[in-house]
Design a protein around this motif. Structure first.
Motif, short mmCIF file in Angstrom:
data_model
loop_
_atom_site.label_atom_id
_atom_site.label_comp_id
_atom_site.label_asym_id
_atom_site.label_seq_id
_atom_site.Cartn_x
_atom_site.Cartn_y
_atom_site.Cartn_z
N TYR A 1 11.71 -19.60 -13.79
CA TYR A 1 10.43 -19.67 -13.70
C TYR A 1 10.17 -20.65 -15.04
CZ TYR A 1 9.39 -16.45 -9.87
OH TYR A 1 9.61 -15.83 -8.86
N TYR A 2 9.28 -21.68 -15.10
CA TYR A 2 8.80 -22.40 -16.23
C TYR A 2 7.54 -21.92 -16.46
CZ TYR A 2 13.33 -24.79 -15.57
OH TYR A 2 14.61 -24.95 -15.72
N ILE A 3 7.13 -21.55 -17.83
CA ILE A 3 6.13 -21.01 -18.19
C ILE A 3 5.39 -21.72 -19.20
CG2 ILE A 3 4.57 -19.01 -18.93
CD1 ILE A 3 6.25 -18.55 -16.44
N THR A 4 4.17 -22.03 -19.32
CA THR A 4 3.57 -23.12 -20.17
C THR A 4 2.49 -21.69 -20.65
OG1 THR A 4 3.50 -24.89 -18.95
CG2 THR A 4 1.83 -24.79 -20.76
N LEU A 5 3.05 -21.65 -22.25
CA LEU A 5 2.21 -20.58 -22.82
C LEU A 5 0.93 -20.96 -23.34
CD1 LEU A 5 5.51 -19.40 -25.15
CD2 LEU A 5 4.57 -18.27 -23.04
N GLU A 6 0.16 -19.91 -23.95
CA GLU A 6 -1.20 -20.55 -24.47
C GLU A 6 -1.34 -21.50 -25.72
OE1 GLU A 6 -2.86 -16.52 -25.32
OE2 GLU A 6 -3.70 -16.25 -23.50
N LYS B 1 12.69 -15.34 -16.65
CA LYS B 1 13.09 -14.51 -15.28
C LYS B 1 12.26 -13.44 -14.93
CE LYS B 1 17.53 -15.97 -14.99
NZ LYS B 1 19.11 -15.46 -14.59
N LEU B 2 12.25 -12.82 -13.85
CA LEU B 2 11.42 -11.55 -13.32
C LEU B 2 12.30 -10.31 -14.29
CD1 LEU B 2 10.45 -12.11 -9.78
CD2 LEU B 2 8.89 -12.25 -11.36
N CYS B 3 11.11 -9.40 -14.55
CA CYS B 3 12.13 -8.15 -15.02
C CYS B 3 12.13 -7.18 -13.83
CB CYS B 3 10.96 -7.51 -16.06
SG CYS B 3 9.47 -6.76 -15.14
N GLY B 4 13.28 -6.30 -14.05
CA GLY B 4 13.71 -5.47 -13.09
C GLY B 4 12.77 -4.85 -12.10
N LYS B 5 11.56 -4.28 -12.74
CA LYS B 5 10.68 -3.46 -12.30
C LYS B 5 9.89 -4.44 -11.01
CE LYS B 5 10.14 0.57 -13.76
NZ LYS B 5 9.97 1.98 -13.01
N MET B 6 9.57 -5.78 -11.58
CA MET B 6 8.96 -6.63 -10.53
C MET B 6 10.06 -7.09 -9.55
SD MET B 6 6.98 -9.13 -13.20
CE MET B 6 5.84 -9.94 -11.83
N PHE C 1 10.24 -3.91 -6.99
CA PHE C 1 8.75 -3.67 -6.11
C PHE C 1 8.42 -4.97 -5.45
CE2 PHE C 1 8.50 -0.21 -9.08
CZ PHE C 1 8.47 1.06 -8.28
N LYS C 2 9.26 -6.06 -5.46
CA LYS C 2 8.86 -7.21 -4.70
C LYS C 2 7.75 -7.80 -5.02
CE LYS C 2 12.28 -6.04 -0.79
NZ LYS C 2 12.35 -4.57 -0.62
N ILE C 3 7.40 -8.00 -6.14
CA ILE C 3 6.13 -8.67 -6.71
C ILE C 3 6.33 -10.13 -6.82
CG2 ILE C 3 4.45 -8.87 -8.76
CD1 ILE C 3 5.17 -5.80 -9.24
N LYS C 4 5.76 -11.02 -5.85
CA LYS C 4 5.86 -12.17 -5.97
C LYS C 4 5.13 -13.11 -7.07
CE LYS C 4 8.27 -11.74 -2.21
NZ LYS C 4 9.68 -11.77 -2.36
N VAL C 5 5.63 -13.94 -7.66
CA VAL C 5 5.09 -14.92 -8.59
C VAL C 5 5.07 -16.14 -8.00
CG1 VAL C 5 5.05 -15.82 -11.03
CG2 VAL C 5 5.78 -13.34 -10.43
N VAL C 6 3.88 -17.01 -8.00
CA VAL C 6 3.87 -18.40 -7.51
C VAL C 6 3.31 -19.34 -8.64
CG1 VAL C 6 3.80 -17.75 -5.05
CG2 VAL C 6 1.80 -18.06 -6.61
N ARG D 1 -1.07 -16.54 -13.71
CA ARG D 1 -1.25 -16.12 -15.43
C ARG D 1 -0.29 -14.81 -15.30
NH1 ARG D 1 -5.33 -14.46 -18.41
NH2 ARG D 1 -5.93 -12.83 -16.72
N VAL D 2 0.52 -15.10 -16.12
CA VAL D 2 1.63 -13.88 -16.44
C VAL D 2 1.79 -13.49 -17.88
CG1 VAL D 2 3.20 -14.59 -14.42
CG2 VAL D 2 3.45 -15.68 -16.61
N THR D 3 2.29 -12.26 -18.26
CA THR D 3 2.55 -11.75 -19.44
C THR D 3 3.99 -12.08 -19.74
OG1 THR D 3 0.87 -10.27 -19.60
CG2 THR D 3 2.45 -10.02 -21.24
N VAL D 4 4.59 -12.65 -20.65
CA VAL D 4 6.06 -13.02 -21.03
C VAL D 4 6.54 -12.15 -22.16
CG1 VAL D 4 7.87 -14.68 -21.29
CG2 VAL D 4 5.84 -15.15 -19.98
N GLY D 5 7.46 -11.54 -22.20
CA GLY D 5 8.33 -10.73 -23.17
C GLY D 5 9.16 -11.70 -23.64
N MET D 6 9.35 -12.13 -25.00
CA MET D 6 10.16 -13.11 -25.74
C MET D 6 10.91 -12.54 -26.95
SD MET D 6 7.87 -16.69 -25.84
CE MET D 6 8.97 -17.37 -27.03
#
Length: 73
Positions: free
Chosen positions: A22-27, A35-40, A43-48, A52-57
């Motif tokens: 995924y390509y994310i534009t930060l604030e 990429k998605l984390c393992g928990k997402m 539990f098959k959480i879809k991101v389209v 709005r998402v929280t990204v760990g860098m």
């Protein structure tokens, strides 16, 4: 690096590519890939595009990230 050591930043999904990238534009206006984390995945959480998402860098590599949370509207 552990998940606790990541820097959390909010952003918005601008586009997605094959292979789960995924390509994310930060604030602050910077574009990164993530990429998605393992928990997402588990539990098959879809991101389209537009979510709005929280990204760990990592503080050592600011061009890649890990999507930790999808915000509800």
């Amino acid at each position: 690096m552990a998940k606790d050591d990541l820097v959390s930043i909010d952003g918005k999904v601008s586009s997605l590519s094959g292979g789960g990238v995924y390509y994310i534009t930060l604030e602050n206006g910077v574009d990164i890939s993530a990429k998605l984390c393992g928990k997402m995945k588990k539990f098959k959480i879809k991101v389209v595009v537009g979510d709005r998402v929280t990204v760990g860098m990592s503080p050592y590599d600011p061009t890649h990230g890990l999507i930790l949370h999808r915000h509800k509207f």
